[in-house]
Design a protein around this motif. Structure first.
Motif, PDB file in Angstrom:
ATOM      1  N   TRP A  74       0.856  -1.344  -0.174  1.00 27.95           N
ATOM      2  CA  TRP A  74      -0.235  -0.253   0.194  1.00 27.95           C
ATOM      3  C   TRP A  74       1.061   1.077  -0.154  1.00 27.95           C
TER       4      TRP A  74
ATOM      5  N   PRO B 247       0.233   5.576  -0.327  1.00 19.52           N
ATOM      6  CA  PRO B 247      -0.071   7.103   0.510  1.00 19.52           C
ATOM      7  C   PRO B 247      -0.277   8.230  -1.993  1.00 19.52           C
TER       8      PRO B 247
ATOM      9  N   VAL C 179      10.865  19.853   6.724  1.00 19.73           N
ATOM     10  CA  VAL C 179      12.014  19.226   7.748  1.00 19.73           C
ATOM     11  C   VAL C 179      10.711  18.634   8.484  1.00 19.73           C
ATOM     12  N   GLY C 180      11.324  17.590   9.341  1.00 13.01           N
ATOM     13  CA  GLY C 180      10.363  17.565  10.836  1.00 13.01           C
ATOM     14  C   GLY C 180       9.157  16.824  10.751  1.00 13.01           C
TER      15      GLY C 180
ATOM     16  N   GLU D 110       6.577  13.268   8.775  1.00 12.33           N
ATOM     17  CA  GLU D 110       6.821  12.417   8.676  1.00 12.33           C
ATOM     18  C   GLU D 110       6.042  11.484   8.435  1.00 12.33           C
ATOM     19  N   MET D 111       6.337  10.521   7.546  1.00 13.80           N
ATOM     20  CA  MET D 111       5.087  10.074   6.425  1.00 13.80           C
ATOM     21  C   MET D 111       5.288   8.587   6.748  1.00 13.80           C
ATOM     22  N   LEU D 112       4.035   8.147   6.220  1.00 16.69           N
ATOM     23  CA  LEU D 112       4.175   6.762   6.190  1.00 16.69           C
ATOM     24  C   LEU D 112       4.303   6.040   4.153  1.00 16.69           C
TER      25      LEU D 112
ATOM     26  N   TYR E   1      -1.002   7.053  10.977  1.00 21.17           N
ATOM     27  CA  TYR E   1      -0.599   7.713   9.430  1.00 21.17           C
ATOM     28  C   TYR E   1      -2.363   7.911   9.062  1.00 21.17           C
ATOM     29  N   CYS E   2      -2.318   8.574   7.774  1.00 28.15           N
ATOM     30  CA  CYS E   2      -3.331   8.712   6.956  1.00 28.15           C
ATOM     31  C   CYS E   2      -3.344   7.792   6.062  1.00 28.15           C
TER      32      CYS E   2
ATOM     33  N   GLY F 242      -0.772   8.989   3.963  1.00 33.96           N
ATOM     34  CA  GLY F 242       0.629   8.448   4.531  1.00 33.96           C
ATOM     35  C   GLY F 242       0.928   9.476   6.203  1.00 33.96           C
ATOM     36  N   HIS F 243       0.716  10.686   6.087  1.00 35.41           N
ATOM     37  CA  HIS F 243       1.287  11.724   7.019  1.00 35.41           C
ATOM     38  C   HIS F 243       1.601  10.845   8.478  1.00 35.41           C
ATOM     39  N   ALA F 244       2.119  10.765   8.560  1.00 38.56           N
ATOM     40  CA  ALA F 244       2.153  11.267  10.366  1.00 38.56           C
ATOM     41  C   ALA F 244       0.958  12.009  11.378  1.00 38.56           C
TER      42      ALA F 244
ATOM     43  N   ARG G  90       1.375  13.582  17.553  1.00 41.10           N
ATOM     44  CA  ARG G  90       1.304  12.448  18.524  1.00 41.10           C
ATOM     45  C   ARG G  90       0.938  13.806  19.681  1.00 41.10           C
TER      46      ARG G  90
ATOM     47  N   ARG H 138       7.183  20.017  20.891  1.00 41.74           N
ATOM     48  CA  ARG H 138       8.456  19.134  19.154  1.00 41.74           C
ATOM     49  C   ARG H 138       9.450  20.028  18.113  1.00 41.74           C
TER      50      ARG H 138
ATOM     51  N   LEU I 129      10.048  23.180  15.355  1.00 43.24           N
ATOM     52  CA  LEU I 129       9.487  22.775  13.826  1.00 43.24           C
ATOM     53  C   LEU I 129      10.088  21.943  13.193  1.00 43.24           C
ATOM     54  N   ARG I 130      11.413  21.645  13.334  1.00 44.59           N
ATOM     55  CA  ARG I 130      12.465  21.197  12.431  1.00 44.59           C
ATOM     56  C   ARG I 130      12.437  19.190  12.577  1.00 44.59           C
ATOM     57  N   HIS I 131      11.994  18.980  13.981  1.00 49.34           N
ATOM     58  CA  HIS I 131      11.891  17.323  14.165  1.00 49.34           C
ATOM     59  C   HIS I 131      10.893  16.769  14.378  1.00 49.34           C
ATOM     60  N   HIS I 132      10.878  15.585  14.125  1.00 47.66           N
ATOM     61  CA  HIS I 132       9.859  14.434  13.618  1.00 47.66           C
ATOM     62  C   HIS I 132       9.241  14.056  15.143  1.00 47.66           C
ATOM     63  N   ARG I 133      10.304  14.499  15.854  1.00 44.99           N
ATOM     64  CA  ARG I 133       9.687  14.038  17.286  1.00 44.99           C
ATOM     65  C   ARG I 133       9.909  14.614  18.210  1.00 44.99           C
TER      66      ARG I 133
ATOM     67  N   HIS J 262      16.017  -0.453  13.211  1.00 43.52           N
ATOM     68  CA  HIS J 262      17.110  -1.142  12.699  1.00 43.52           C
ATOM     69  C   HIS J 262      18.611  -0.438  12.376  1.00 43.52           C
TER      70      HIS J 262
ATOM     71  N   HIS K  36      14.567  25.300  15.788  1.00 42.43           N
ATOM     72  CA  HIS K  36      15.214  23.922  15.116  1.00 42.43           C
ATOM     73  C   HIS K  36      15.293  22.510  15.708  1.00 42.43           C
TER      74      HIS K  36
END
Lengths: 448, 486
Positions: A253, A255, A310-311, A313-315, B199-200, B204-206, B209, B227, B229-233, B319, B466
């Motif tokens: 799958w 997106p 940047v920042g 995240e997606m599947l 996820y959508c 697919g966007h996260a 959280r 979080r 503006l530049r980090h994903h979590r 991993h 950042h």
């Protein structure tokens, strides 16, 4: 006697290896997806694969052995003898209860055993009769492999079984039908049964044999010496007997806005699957993987995702395994893996290449440069062939693919493996070159 | 479950999950028109009926929200309320046709809405929660409920708010559900639904959280984490609490941790460290342990907690080719009526900003960082050191692979009131010097710590955001008992 009742179904698992970090503006996501099927026969813990052996029933498999009986099989006569002995050995490896048939192939396909469009059920008596029938095999006639496959398909489909498998042996080129005929036969058989293909001697066409195995999701190999056929047939049949789930498809799958650049199996062999997608609902597609026993295979999935800030995240893809059901629906095997994309401005993170991805990218390139190198060599381009095969030696050495390195060393003189410096050998045994070409797609896994 | 205060309607933007301020008419982040929003579904008992959506788990999660805070003052209305209790008005200010009128009999239409707490009256206790701005309950938010029930078809609440709420899964199964109630739309593409992995299913966007943005206020102390503006979590974490010393005087605790990104599971490390340190202090201070000693031991306890993560199997597999042990920095402050204790490992900092801005502010911590070492060794000027790309390489951290743990603690006896700003480098990168920090700390920081923490996080985000940003604001001296008891 083996009892293959119910729960002999493996647990499937999916592991994803990737570097999910992309630089700003990065779009390409690479992942190695390892699919493992383990624990066939573990009672009560099956993930839910459709069980193949209902209690009290015989093994749910049928096998057709296709033996080349064209005139060339008598030159030398050891080929015909080798083929007969190998087929007998394969028949001895059949489990009781497995349906089977032997087909003699020339420019037409003939039922050698049991005949009358039926399949025999393996037991001591039928095995004996089949081996008796093999004695009547004689060489004479042409080669039209498409007709053999169509007959095998007809016979195999007469049985209500889950696993349908063919073993095909040829010694010559497919001269008595057009390539289109063979292609049409392969298309009509694809997905109906799996088939291993073997070339005996050195007069056959590597691309034909590998093409058959590839289309029918089986293995291809060379058996240069007919005496080695028995061991190979026994091993092939053992593998076939170990298959427990048929028609497993890798479902991907992705997106909206993503493009699948390629999907290929990268272990145990390189097998391009990109063009073999069948759509499976919105944004999902299935890639055939054939039948599975206890085994593990790796797939390289490459998708291009829309760029995000940047920042974010997606599947990028969701990988699962499905088995089509008779009613048109599918049975999901439960295991799934997620391929992700995370945009970062951390250059260290985004420039790191996952070791699995790097390794299999190298293995795929190895298979490719061997093919190109051998093609160039045949066409007389010594410099081009030297460059490609030199790169192949370098890749094989760096990735620890010792088998391929050994095969390469029979075709080129290795001066410096690390640098990829080689000289083409002046004289190369035809069998060595064909072995290298046939086995060029064999890969090794990442060194632990 | 009526004793559990549900968050008011629209504590977050329904489109992008941005926490809302009281009185917002449009989302400050995405511009979403809040007046067009029906009540958020999580407060409605009918939501969980549809098993095909992700909402049930959210609804279940909402049960873990903090226990009801005791009203801090008698004029604060009971904090139990639901979104439907807040009266909406149309753009002309007149009342909307409201299907739930009878269920809100507890409030007269003209009353102060139950969900609106005057910003001065804060709950005096609470558990660390997710992203729930406890001080910024939306008031005066306008949200017109569309007359046609096709957005969120909702049955009336099962009873008056004071009565036990009926289990949502069993409530009124006959209510129409079109589209499925609880269907959560993707915040990125606004068209896909969110799958169970977060996820959508379309783009697919996260999805945001819980830890992406966290706020907490506890009496005199408040903390905000974002979080960035530049980090994903968000790999930062904080813990704030208050307790009493044996003599009955109050002690306020704030711990802020910053996960080390180059290690594995930094988010788990920071959470474990902040919790362990906070709990250690809460246990030690009432027993009469000297606060500085207690801080030292708390850092050791936090270190233990992070070390043990290295042995535990990862919660989710990563991993990475080289797996570093989880690691984080820590900075903490304990404030009592007379003492100010700070403790730290790594490059998270504490600043002193006096209420009277004519007296100088100060940085209270000394980074375990490459830059600080360069400066301390006299090899570089501060400006040079911090301009270097290695500036943020830390030389001390909590984690199994730390060379040698050296908890730093310091004790101060400020002679005037002020606030302690406890923060990660996500903030101080944008206000490095104590004077710069004092510039951005609001003048009323001691009275409005949550607001100040929000302002400080906003300063970092405005500067580029950042990194993850986490700030705790602790007024000194600790206010007398009553305002802050855990």
């Amino acid at each position: 006697m083996a009892n293959f009742s119910k729960s002999n179904v493996p647990q499937f698992s999916v592991d994803v290896y990737q570097n999910e970090y992309l630089p700003e503006g990065g779009r390409e996501v690479n992942a190695i997806v390892t699919v493992s099927a383990t624990g066939g026969g573990t009672v009560g813990s099956a993930v839910g694969a459709p069980h193949l052996y209902a209690a009290g029933q015989s093994p749910d498999a049928a096998v057709a052995i296709m033996v080349d009986c064209s005139g060339s099989m008598d030159y030398p006569p050891t080929k015909m003898r080798g083929a007969r002995e190998a087929t007998a050995a394969a028949i001895d490896t059949l489990r009781d209860g497995v349906r089977f048939a032997v087909i003699g192939g020339t420019h037409v396909a003939k039922e050698v055993y049991p005949g009358n469009g039926r399949l025999a059920v393996a037991d001591a008596a039928t095995r004996g009769q089949a081996k008796e029938a093999l004695r009547r095999l004689s060489a004479g006639g042409g080669t039209a492999i498409g007709t053999w496959l169509r007959l095998a398909d007809r016979l195999l489909s007469s049985a209500e079984v889950s696993i349908r498998h063919g073993i095909l042996l040829t010694d010559g080129r497919n001269e008595h039908e057009s390539p289109q005929d063979l292609k049409a036969a392969l298309d009509s058989c694809a997905g109906r049964f799996t088939c291993d293909a073997r070339g005996v001697g050195t007069d056959w066409e590597v691309k034909e044999v590998t093409g058959i195995a590839s289309a029918l999701l089986g293995t291809a190999d060379i058996v240069a010496d007919p005496a080695a056929l028995s061991a190979d047939f026994t091993q092939m049949m053992e593998t076939a007997m170990g298959k427990e789930v048929a028609d497993v498809a890798l479902r991907l799958w992705t997106p909206v806005g993503t493009e699948i650049k390629f999907v290929k199996q990268v272990a145990p062999t390189v097998e391009e699957l990109t063009d073999r997608r069948t759509e499976a609902g919105p944004r999902a597609g299935d890639y055939p993987t054939g039948s599975w026993g206890d085994e593990s295979r790796d797939y390289h999935v490459c998708v291009e995702v829309p760029s995000a800030g940047v920042g974010q995240e997606m599947l990028a893809a969701r990988v699962s395994l499905v088995v089509p059901q008779g009613d048109g629906g599918v049975h999901n095997l439960g295991a799934q893996g997620l391929v992700k994309a995370v945009w970062t401005d951390d250059m260290v993170a985004s420039t790191r290449i996952n070791s699995q991805v790097a390794h299999y990218t190298g293995q795929a390139e190895l298979a490719q440069v061997i093919q190109q190198g051998l093609d160039l060599r045949k066409s007389g381009d010594v410099d081009g062939a030297t460059a490609k095969l030199g790169r192949a030696v370098q890749l094989a050495s760096a990735s620890g693919n010792a088998d391929t390195a050994k095969l390469l060393a029979k075709v080129v003189d290795v001066v410096d493996a690390a640098a990829g410096t080689v000289r083409l050998k002046a004289r190369v045994e035809e069998a060595d070159e064909m072995t290298l070409e046939t086995r060029s797609t064999k890969t090794v896994r990442v060194k632990k | 479950m009526s004793q559990m205060p549900q968050p008011t309607a629209l504590s977050r933007c329904p489109s992008c999950e941005e926490p809302l301020e009281a009185g917002d008419r449009f989302c400050g982040a995405c511009g979403y028109d809040l007046s067009a929003v029906p009540a958020p579904p999580q407060d409605h008992p009918t939501i969980a009926m549809n098993g095909s959506s992700t909402r049930p788990s959210e609804a279940a999660a909402s049960l873990d929200w903090p226990l009801a805070p005791e009203p801090a003052s008698s004029d604060t209305p009971a904090p139990v309320h639901r979104a439907t209790d807040i009266r909406g008005t149309d753009s002309g200010g007149s009342e909307l046709p409201h299907p739930d009128t009878e269920s809100t009999a507890a409030q007269q239409p003209g009353d102060h809405p139950a969900g609106v707490q005057p910003s001065g009256a804060q709950p005096s206790g609470g558990q660390p929660s997710g992203a729930q701005p406890s001080g910024g309950q939306p008031s005066g938010v306008r949200f017109d409920r569309p007359p046609e029930p096709d957005e969120y078809p909702l049955a009336p609440p099962a009873g008056a708010p004071a009565e036990p709420v009926v289990d949502p899964r069993t409530a009124d199964l006959g209510a129409p559900v079109t589209p499925p109630a609880g269907t959560k739309l993707c915040v990125a593409c606004r068209s896909g639904h969110v799958d169970s992995d977060g996820y959508c299913e379309n783009c697919g966007h996260a999805q945001p959280r819980e830890r992406d943005h966290m706020e907490q206020e506890l009496g005199a102390v408040a903390a905000v984490s974002d979080r960035g503006l530049r980090h994903h979590r968000n790999e930062d974490a904080f813990a704030i609490s208050s307790t009493a010393l044996p003599d009955g005087s109050p002690a306020v605790v704030a711990i802020v941790c910053d996960g080390v990104s180059s290690a594995t599971r930094p988010d788990e490390a920071s959470l474990a460290a902040s919790r362990a340190a906070g709990e250690a202090l809460l246990a030690a201070l009432p027993l009469g342990t000297h606060p500085q000693q207690a801080m030292h031991e708390a850092i050791l306890a936090a270190s233990e907690a992070v070390n043990s993560l290295a042995e535990a199997p990862p919660a989710h597999e990563e991993h990475a080719p080289h797996q570093n042990a989880p690691a984080c920095t820590l900075v903490g402050a304990v404030v009592t009526p007379a003492l100010l204790i700070v403790g730290w490992v790594g490059d998270s900092r504490a600043y002193w900003v006096p209420v009277d801005r004519s007296s100088p502010p100060a940085r209270l911590t000394e980074d375990d960082s490459w830059a600080a070492q360069m400066v301390a060794a006299g090899l570089m000027s501060e400006a040079q050191a911090y301009a270097d790309e290695r500036a943020h390489a830390i030389t001390g951290w909590l984690g199994a692979d730390a060379y040698e743990l050296e908890p730093h603690t310091a004790s101060f006896k400020p002679d005037r009131p002020g606030v302690v700003v406890v923060c990660t480098d996500g903030l101080w990168n944008y206000a490095e010097a104590a004077e710069e920090m004092a510039e951005v700390v609001p003048l009323d920081a001691a009275e409005r710590p949550l607001h100040s923490a929000q302002v400080l996080v906003g300063h970092a985000l405005d500067g580029g955001g950042h990194d993850n940003v986490t700030v705790a604001v602790v007024p000194f001296p600790a206010p007398p008992q009553g305002a802050g008891s855990a």
